[in-house]
Design an enzyme around this catalytic site. Structure first.
Site, short mmCIF file in Angstrom:
data_model
loop_
_atom_site.label_atom_id
_atom_site.label_comp_id
_atom_site.label_asym_id
_atom_site.label_seq_id
_atom_site.Cartn_x
_atom_site.Cartn_y
_atom_site.Cartn_z
N ARG A 59 -18.67 -3.41 -0.46
CA ARG A 59 -17.65 -2.74 0.36
C ARG A 59 -16.93 -3.78 1.23
O ARG A 59 -15.74 -3.69 1.47
CB ARG A 59 -18.26 -1.63 1.23
CG ARG A 59 -17.24 -1.03 2.20
CD ARG A 59 -17.65 0.30 2.82
NE ARG A 59 -19.06 0.45 3.08
CZ ARG A 59 -19.73 -0.17 4.06
NH1 ARG A 59 -19.12 -0.99 4.89
NH2 ARG A 59 -21.03 0.03 4.20
N TYR A 79 7.56 9.28 0.33
CA TYR A 79 6.72 9.93 -0.68
C TYR A 79 6.06 11.18 -0.05
O TYR A 79 5.55 11.12 1.07
CB TYR A 79 5.68 8.92 -1.17
CG TYR A 79 4.56 9.55 -1.92
CD1 TYR A 79 4.81 10.27 -3.09
CD2 TYR A 79 3.25 9.46 -1.48
CE1 TYR A 79 3.78 10.88 -3.78
CE2 TYR A 79 2.22 10.06 -2.16
CZ TYR A 79 2.49 10.77 -3.31
OH TYR A 79 1.48 11.38 -3.99
N ASP A 113 6.92 0.35 2.69
CA ASP A 113 6.29 0.74 1.43
C ASP A 113 7.16 0.16 0.32
O ASP A 113 8.28 0.60 0.08
CB ASP A 113 6.24 2.28 1.36
CG ASP A 113 5.51 2.78 0.12
OD1 ASP A 113 5.51 2.05 -0.90
OD2 ASP A 113 4.97 3.90 0.17
N LYS A 169 1.24 2.15 -9.33
CA LYS A 169 2.54 2.24 -9.98
C LYS A 169 2.86 0.95 -10.74
O LYS A 169 2.16 0.62 -11.68
CB LYS A 169 3.59 2.58 -8.92
CG LYS A 169 3.19 3.79 -8.03
CD LYS A 169 3.07 5.04 -8.84
CE LYS A 169 2.69 6.32 -8.12
NZ LYS A 169 1.88 6.32 -6.95
C1 PLP Z 1 6.20 5.28 -2.73
C2 PLP Z 1 4.77 5.71 -2.76
N1 PLP Z 1 3.94 5.35 -1.76
C3 PLP Z 1 2.64 5.72 -1.73
C4 PLP Z 1 2.11 6.51 -2.72
C5 PLP Z 1 0.66 6.92 -2.65
O1 PLP Z 1 -0.10 6.13 -3.50
P1 PLP Z 1 -1.43 6.63 -4.27
O2 PLP Z 1 -1.03 7.76 -5.16
O3 PLP Z 1 -1.86 5.39 -4.99
O4 PLP Z 1 -2.40 7.06 -3.22
C6 PLP Z 1 2.91 6.90 -3.79
C7 PLP Z 1 2.36 7.75 -4.86
O5 PLP Z 1 3.07 8.36 -5.63
C8 PLP Z 1 4.28 6.49 -3.81
O6 PLP Z 1 5.11 6.87 -4.80
#
Ligand code: PLP
Length: 377
Positions: free
Chosen positions: A46, A98, A172, A197
């Site tokens: 961890r 998101y 992000d 992604k």
């Molecule tokens: C732009 C963006 N940020 C964060 C996330 C969250 O990531 P995760 O699904 O890996 O928890 C997503 C998920 O679709 C996303 O599209």
């Protein structure tokens, strides 16, 4: 070394024990110690794991960061980051983040006394951030391009305003990836990724990441990583590490294909509006051209026939698979209103019902265009 060389080599030496070229999956929870209190840098997985270390070093290098910290998911990274904020403090966020981030902020943190202000992307570009910032603002949370409306925030301008008020800027960078956009170079304090992604790139892993150049912040994030425990396993770390080796070639092909899909949609009689920052008339085009190398693989569009037509197109597409997520080699289609962004339904952040989001993959472009043509006929 340049980006694509670092994507393949940074943080990855052949295994010292065997010469194995590829970083091994150190599938272990613990480590034999040489004596009490004496170990070789690893005592418990961890806290640290060599496969995760390789991923952290490689991805940090791609973001131009001194430090990288990997997580079990993008939301795991976001939750950990939110431990930099105390109840009563404020986060100013772009309003089409998101949907999962919106759900976390509004349904988990807001009821505990954390405060959130939502600003439209264009207000960040027209002085709106200055109007909202105050000395309780701890974070400015940006996504650019945004999901699913592909709005663009001018990062340099937002950073300048936020820093003048003493707030940290989180970007992000999931949609753009470090191949297309490097927020730390534009002054941001922390970059966040859902490695699920484009970085993983093959729709086979869920993961998250934070990168920063601030030593004190990095130390705190590493402490939070081990203390909160939202860590990726060794195999998941390895999958992301393998994915990012081909990030550059994939992002170029995603961008090539997305540009052609956007052109096709612009000419289609059933399309009311194409949302892609690569298009000349897109409101964020000039800013995107300034801060991005290319415009990426996500194209959203609105149809003239409303929700019913949008749902029908999602249903009829075949090469574009109906599914959530994005950024894999395969093309996906989805209806944000009923799928990824259902959590913002009924709020001021609700997305249009006639909106379709495409994650344009790296298949042969003629097959993708033929599929859309058939589904939209
Ligand atoms: C732009 C963006 N940020 C964060 C996330 C969250 O990531 P995760 O699904 O890996 O928890 C997503 C998920 O679709 C996303 O599209």
């Amino acid at each position: 070394m340049d980006f694509e060389t670092r994507a393949i080599h940074a943080g990855q030496e052949p295994d010292p024990a065997t010469g194995a070229l590829t970083t091994p999956i150190y599938q272990t929870s613990t480590y034999a110690q040489d004596a009490v209190g004496e170990h070789r840098g690893y005592d418990y997985s961890r806290v640290a794991n060599p496969t995760r270390t390789a991923l952290q070093e490689c991805l940090a290098s791609l973001e131009g960061a001194a430090h990288g910290v990997a997580f079990s998911s993008g939301l795991g990274a976001a939750t950990t980051l939110m431990h930099l904020v105390d109840p009563g403090q404020r986060v100013i966020a772009v309003n089409d983040v998101y949907g999962g981030i919106y759900r976390m902020f509004s349904q988990v943190y807001e009821p505990k006394g954390y405060r959130f202000t939502w600003l439209a992307a264009d207000r960040f570009n027209t002085g709106g951030l200055d109007d909202e910032l105050d000395d309780t603002t701890r974070l400015v949370w940006l996504e650019t391009p945004t999901n699913p409306l592909l709005n663009v925030v001018d990062l340099r301008a937002a950073v300048e305003a936020a820093h003048a008020a003493g707030a940290l800027v989180v970007v992000d960078n999931t949609f753009a990836t470090p191949y297309l956009q490097q927020p730390l170079e534009l002054g941001a304090d922390v970059v966040l990724h859902s490695t699920t992604k484009y970085l993983g790139g093959h729709s086979d892993v869920v993961g998250g990441f934070l990168a920063t150049n601030d030593d004190a912040l990095a130390e705190r994030l590493r402490f939070l990583q081990k203390s909160l425990g939202a860590v990726p396993g060794p195999f998941d770390s390895w999958l992301v590490l393998r994915g990012i080796k081909t990030l550059g070639v994939r992002m170029d092909r995603h961008s090539d294909n997305a540009e052609k899909v956007a052109e096709f949609l612009q000419r289609h009689k059933s399309v009311k509006q194409v949302l892609y920052p690569g298009i000349d008339g897109h409101p964020g085009h000039e800013t995107a051209a300034k801060q991005m190398k290319r415009y990426g693989g996500i194209v959203s569009f609105r149809v003239t026939g409303g929700e019913a037509q949008a749902l029908e197109i999602c249903d009829k597409a075949e090469v574009f698979t109906l599914g959530e997520s994005l950024g894999g080699v395969e093309s996906l289609i989805e209806h944000p209103g009923k799928m990824t962004h259902a959590s913002v339904a009924g709020t001021p952040l609700e997305v249009p019902a006639d909106l379709i989001r495409l994650s344009v993959g790296i298949e042969t472009i003629d097959d993708l265009l033929a599929d859309l043509d058939r589904a939209m006929a």
